[in-house]
Design a protein around this motif. Structure first.
Motif, PDB file in Angstrom:
ATOM      1  N   ASP A 230      20.158 -23.431  53.455  1.00 49.08           N
ATOM      2  CA  ASP A 230      19.627 -23.658  52.109  1.00 49.08           C
ATOM      3  C   ASP A 230      18.517 -24.706  52.127  1.00 49.08           C
ATOM      4  N   ASP A 231      18.706 -25.780  52.919  1.00 50.56           N
ATOM      5  CA  ASP A 231      17.648 -26.811  53.035  1.00 50.56           C
ATOM      6  C   ASP A 231      16.369 -26.206  53.585  1.00 50.56           C
ATOM      7  N   ARG A 233      15.342 -23.040  53.456  1.00 48.05           N
ATOM      8  CA  ARG A 233      14.716 -22.164  52.469  1.00 48.05           C
ATOM      9  C   ARG A 233      14.001 -22.978  51.400  1.00 48.05           C
ATOM     10  N   ASN A 234      14.636 -24.070  50.944  1.00 46.59           N
ATOM     11  CA  ASN A 234      14.023 -24.901  49.903  1.00 46.59           C
ATOM     12  C   ASN A 234      12.751 -25.583  50.401  1.00 46.59           C
ATOM     13  N   GLU A 235      12.785 -26.094  51.618  1.00 51.50           N
ATOM     14  CA  GLU A 235      11.619 -26.798  52.160  1.00 51.50           C
ATOM     15  C   GLU A 235      10.453 -25.841  52.396  1.00 51.50           C
ATOM     16  N   GLU A 237       9.951 -23.061  50.762  1.00 59.74           N
ATOM     17  CA  GLU A 237       9.458 -22.697  49.427  1.00 59.74           C
ATOM     18  C   GLU A 237       8.549 -23.797  48.879  1.00 59.74           C
TER      19      GLU A 237
END
Length: 539
Positions: A230-231, A233-235, A237
């Motif tokens: 998740d980290d 994917r967020n970074e 993005e």
């Protein structure tokens, strides 16, 4: 008319060459990365560690005794190796904060640079200085953020640090998953794949190919890296929304740096860096001469001397002139003209380098660096050519920041001292000045470490022992100007501050900023230059 077969051959040879320098602050891992690049290029089979000073293997690029003792690079090395069809010419530069003009000279000879950043410390003082030199020539830079196996600053912090302190856009090519003990690998942004980090038990051997999976949407990603998915994917993005997409034109103009992440000591990320470098870094480019621009694809040979190194082989006490080939093909034994001397010579014993190892070269192409053994006739800044008289811009001397008066312990070795200082000055590590009214030498250097290096080399290579005394001088300026009467009056009035450098150019020493500015006001007809080009200075 250029031969069609030759035109095809030289185009192919030029396009496969990558001539670059590695720059960094001390201890960022530059020498380790250099070794690993050579390891992946097949040029060496065992990588030594610069930290292991008592080990039998040492950093390949650090060949001088004082470098091995102190664990730092204090001069520049040239290394050639093949990688995936490319001919790599790697020029290692001094990493210590007391670097010399040698660093600047090396950076004039390359087409691009590889900058190493410590992920724990980020941008440091020396990195800023080297970046300024690269910016003077709009040198394209690729960045490797090293030591991801240690706990350091977050990737976003590091990118912001580079952009704010170095004034260059960052375009990540890869992105780390975790850091330190939680470091799992990197995401290849261009390929949309994951490369997993597997630290090797034996760091001296090539690593196995890591496992890769395709795309961030792969459901196996969560199973493999857990909460880090998740980290990641967020970074990514966030990068896509607020970061800089890679723009090759901006990279080639020196405005943007592609960024790779890894751990050189663990061999991780090095192959990806090499692949990216071979793909993105520019081949040899045209160079401006006094009369016109010289294309590397031209048939006639031309080259410029950017470095002279004394005593690379202590058994022979030789001097090697390092020549960056700018155009044409070099052939062993060809006749070359030296523009400065107006004389020709036969280049019969040219060599190429693998750190301190040297091999005779039969032919070489634009972008290559060859060494020409000589006895002092070839100097830094000399233009060499085979046919059309050419002259490339000279390489300037900079005003030193520190000064010492050198004292010879044995007065009977004055000639050896003069010979040693003359040869070492040619390398760019120091400059020496001789007062018009005295017999002592005054040494000038960019950093104080150079004085220690010179004393050690004078003792080891020339059998001359010296000591230093403090000098009150703050800076030096070379004296230019067409008003000879004014120059004569200034020399008479300030005779004790007047000196001549190693090439017999007149200069003046100053003990403060106030002294310098006041003198400039009092003598408006004279130029007080903080750099020296041989063609402009007054004798």
């Amino acid at each position: 008319m250029q031969n069609t077969a030759f035109a095809t051959q030289i185009r192919r040879e030029v396009q496969r060459r990558r001539t670059f320098a590695i720059i960094s602050h001390p201890d960022a891992g530059k020498t380790t990365l250099t070794e690993k690049l050579l390891l992946f290029g097949g040029a060496i089979h065992l990588a030594g560690s610069v930290k292991a000073k008592k080990a039998s293997t040492h950093a390949t690029s650090d060949w001088m005794e004082i470098e091995r003792q102190r664990g730092i690079s204090v001069t520049s090395s040239v290394m050639n190796f093949e990688y995936d069809g490319f001919s790599m010419n790697l020029l290692d530069t001094p990493g210590h904060q007391d670097f010399s003009e040698d660093t600047y000279r090396v950076l004039t000879a390359v087409d691009s640079a590889l900058m190493v950043i410590d992920s724990v410390k980020g941008v440091e003082t020396q990195t800023r200085k080297l970046m300024e030199v690269c910016r003077m020539r709009s040198t394209p830079i690729i960045t490797f953020i090293n030591k991801l196996d240690r706990e350091g600053r977050t990737p976003l912090e590091l990118l912001d640090d580079i952009e704010q302190n170095l004034g260059i856009e960052c375009a990540p090519m890869s992105w780390p998953i975790g850091m330190g003990k939680s470091f799992q690998g990197v995401y290849d942004i261009r390929q949309g794949s994951i490369r997993f980090f597997r630290p090797e038990g034996n760091k001296s051997k090539r690593p196995r190919e890591a496992v890769m999976i395709q795309g961030l949407d792969d459901p196996a990603l969560d199973e493999l890296i857990g909460e880090a998915a998740d980290d990641l994917r967020n970074e990514i993005e966030l990068l896509e929304g607020a970061g800089y997409p890679f723009d090759k034109e901006r990279y080639l103009a020196g405005l943007q740096t592609p960024v790779f992440f890894g751990s050189a000591i663990n061999n991780f990320g090095v192959r990806e860096l090499l692949d990216g470098f071979a793909e993105l870094a520019p081949a040899p480019k045209p160079r401006k001469a006094a009369t016109r621009e010289i294309s590397p694809l031209e048939e006639q040979f031309s080259g410029v001397v950017f470095k002279v190194q004394a005593n690379m082989d202590p058994a022979h006490r030789d001097r090697i002139a390092f020549v960056r080939i700018c155009s044409g093909r070099f052939n062993r034994g060809m006749k070359l003209q030296n523009r400065r001397l107006g004389k020709s010579f036969k280049a019969a014993n040219a060599i190429i380098f693998m750190a301190q190892d040297r091999t005779g070269v039969e032919e070489a192409w634009p972008g290559d660096v060859i060494g020409l053994p000589n006895h002092g006739s070839i100097r830094v800044g000399d233009t060499l050519y085979s046919d059309e008289p050419l002259e490339f811009p000279g390489i300037p001397h900079f005003a030193p920041d520190f000064f010492r008066r050198i004292i010879l312990k044995d007065p009977f070795k004055a000639k050896q001292l003069e010979k040693g200082l003359t040869q070492l000055t040619e390398e760019g590590a120091i400059q020496y000045f001789r007062p018009l009214t005295g017999r002592d030498y005054i040494l000038g250097a960019i950093g104080v470490l150079q004085f220690e290096i010179i004393a050690a080399r004078l003792a080891g290579e020339y059998n001359v022992d010296v000591r230093y005394e403090h000098s009150p001088y703050y800076t030096v300026r070379w004296l230019n100007g067409g008003n000879k009467n004014a120059l004569r009056r200034l020399t008479d009035l300030h005779s004790r501050a007047m000196v001549k450098d190693a090439d017999d150019y007149l200069a003046m020493l100053f003990n403060s900023d106030w002294h310098l500015e006041r003198t400039k006001e009092d003598w408006p007809d004279i130029e007080f230059a903080d750099t020296r080009e041989c063609v402009t200075c007054a004798h």
